[in-house]
Design an enzyme around this catalytic site. Structure first.
Site, PDB file in Angstrom:
ATOM      1  N   LYS A 179       4.920   0.756   1.146  1.00  0.00           N
ATOM      2  CA  LYS A 179       5.449   2.113   1.177  1.00  0.00           C
ATOM      3  C   LYS A 179       6.943   2.187   1.501  1.00  0.00           C
ATOM      4  O   LYS A 179       7.571   3.211   1.232  1.00  0.00           O
ATOM      5  CB  LYS A 179       4.647   2.970   2.145  1.00  0.00           C
ATOM      6  CG  LYS A 179       3.258   3.268   1.630  1.00  0.00           C
ATOM      7  CD  LYS A 179       3.309   4.022   0.299  1.00  0.00           C
ATOM      8  CE  LYS A 179       1.929   4.308  -0.241  1.00  0.00           C
ATOM      9  NZ  LYS A 179       1.968   5.138  -1.449  1.00  0.00           N
ATOM     10  N   SER A 191      -7.116  -3.006   2.341  1.00  0.00           N
ATOM     11  CA  SER A 191      -7.029  -2.740   0.897  1.00  0.00           C
ATOM     12  C   SER A 191      -6.730  -4.030   0.136  1.00  0.00           C
ATOM     13  O   SER A 191      -7.128  -4.172  -1.030  1.00  0.00           O
ATOM     14  CB  SER A 191      -5.996  -1.651   0.581  1.00  0.00           C
ATOM     15  OG  SER A 191      -4.682  -2.137   0.580  1.00  0.00           O
TER      16      SER A 191
HETATM   17  C1  PLP Z   1      -2.756  -0.194   2.545  1.00  0.00           C
HETATM   18  C2  PLP Z   1      -2.557   0.553   1.268  1.00  0.00           C
HETATM   19  N1  PLP Z   1      -3.017   0.034   0.128  1.00  0.00           N
HETATM   20  C3  PLP Z   1      -2.869   0.678  -1.046  1.00  0.00           C
HETATM   21  C4  PLP Z   1      -2.252   1.909  -1.125  1.00  0.00           C
HETATM   22  C5  PLP Z   1      -2.162   2.622  -2.457  1.00  0.00           C
HETATM   23  O1  PLP Z   1      -0.896   2.754  -2.985  1.00  0.00           O
HETATM   24  P1  PLP Z   1      -0.455   3.995  -3.884  1.00  0.00           P
HETATM   25  O2  PLP Z   1      -0.212   5.145  -2.962  1.00  0.00           O
HETATM   26  O3  PLP Z   1       0.791   3.550  -4.579  1.00  0.00           O
HETATM   27  O4  PLP Z   1      -1.552   4.314  -4.854  1.00  0.00           O
HETATM   28  C6  PLP Z   1      -1.776   2.457   0.033  1.00  0.00           C
HETATM   29  C7  PLP Z   1      -1.164   3.774  -0.019  1.00  0.00           C
HETATM   30  O5  PLP Z   1      -0.895   4.415   0.957  1.00  0.00           O
HETATM   31  C8  PLP Z   1      -1.911   1.765   1.260  1.00  0.00           C
HETATM   32  O6  PLP Z   1      -1.456   2.300   2.418  1.00  0.00           O
END
Ligand code: PLP
Length: 315
Positions: A44, A257
């Site tokens: 981010k 994630s």
């Molecule tokens: C840990 C994590 N993985 C994946 C994502 C997904 O990314 P995006 O917002 O670009 O879809 C986020 C988004 O906040 C995240 O914090």
């Protein structure tokens, strides 16, 4: 000498590492982009620095004006740091389901935290942030609605991947705002129209930090669904087990994630014989130390049972 002028200059240029021990077939090569190596520990930073810089340059964000945003964690943490660095008070609307470490980080970086009831989710947090912006004169960062989010990944994340690897056959990333999938997916398809773009979602009602289920009816405006070739819905159990697997097999300490994305890539690998599979590991494991993520569970038990909650929509 290579001295950075500011910590904002340290955003991006993250390493791409091959997961040789986890690649399941000789012809299928796995690569992970380690976004946890950004200054505040997640992907981010790319989005927050770009959105702040563009808004300031356009005059939409005035010097010293407060900034508000809805976030399940990483964007808020990044905004808390970079907003403050640029002289803006920061307020973050977070669903109560976020991990305590995230709230601690937000407060440590000097942000105000507004907690949104657990059931309400990110859509309500987004609405709360919009209301604060309207009623209190704060600037809404708007990661869910500003196309600059996806552009940060189109021009940054994707360009870096293409500089490191001459061919990408499959791209796998989590779906939150959809900025990563949209921006990176678009650019990788321009480079190789046959490239498959796979989004990873949690099951509706399941908390996989940072990810968002489109099944709740909220489609972030930033997400271009036409870029998606497949969606894989992952439960917490597989997300946790695969984050642990990345750590044990490859020495990569990724977040939840990242585990979800690795699990999805493993499922894709069963369907293909060759190809380069690139995954986004969006953050590191540090924020999740308070969860059961790192406690040993018999890997065989998890893998033996195909999670009945896992769901796949293929190209
Ligand atoms: C840990 C994590 N993985 C994946 C994502 C997904 O990314 P995006 O917002 O670009 O879809 C986020 C988004 O906040 C995240 O914090």
């Amino acid at each position: 000498m290579d001295v950075a002028a500011s910590v904002a200059d340290l955003v991006g240029k993250t390493p791409l590492v091959e997961l040789k021990r986890l690649s399941p077939k000789p012809g299928v090569r796995f690569f992970a982009k380690l976004e946890g190596q950004n200054p505040t520990g997640s992907i981010k930073d790319r989005v927050v620095v770009r959105l702040l810089e563009r808004a300031r340059a356009a005059g939409a964000l005035r010097p010293g004006q407060p900034v508000v945003e809805a976030s399940t964690g990483n964007t808020g943490v990044s905004l808390a740091l970079f907003g403050r660095l640029l002289g803006h008070p920061v307020e973050v609307c977070v669903p109560e389901s976020v991990y305590p470490e995230i709230e601690l980080l937000l407060r440590s970086f000097g942000a105000r935290v507004r907690r949104i009831p657990r059931q309400a989710g990110i859509k309500t947090a987004y609405e709360a942030a919009q209301t604060i912006a309207r009623d209190e004169g704060a600037y809404l960062l708007n990661q869910f609605g500003d196309p600059e989010n996806a552009l940060a990944h189109y021009e940054g994340t994707a360009a870096e991947i293409l500089a490191d690897l001459d061919r990408v056959d499959v791209f796998v990333a989590g779906l939150g705002t959809g900025g990563t999938i949209t921006g990176v997916g678009r650019r990788l398809k321009e480079a190789n129209p046959a490239c498959k773009v796979v989004g990873v979602e949690p099951r509706l009602g399941v908390h996989v930090q940072g990810l968002h289920s489109l099944a709740d009816g909220f489609i972030p405006p930033v997400l271009d669904e036409s870029v998606l070739d497949a969606k894989i819905i992952v439960g917490n159990r597989h997300a946790f087990s695969h984050a642990r697997r990345a750590m044990l097999a490859e020495g990569i300490f990724g977040g939840i994630s990242s585990g979800a994305v690795l699990h999805a890539a493993m499922r894709i690998a069963k369907r293909i014989e060759r190809g380069n599979v690139v995954m986004i590991f969006a953050d590191g494991g540090w924020k999740y130390l308070g969860t059961s993520l790192w406690e040993a569970e018999e890997e065989a038990d998890i893998d033996a049972a195909e999670d009945p909650l896992d769901d796949v929509l293929w190209w």
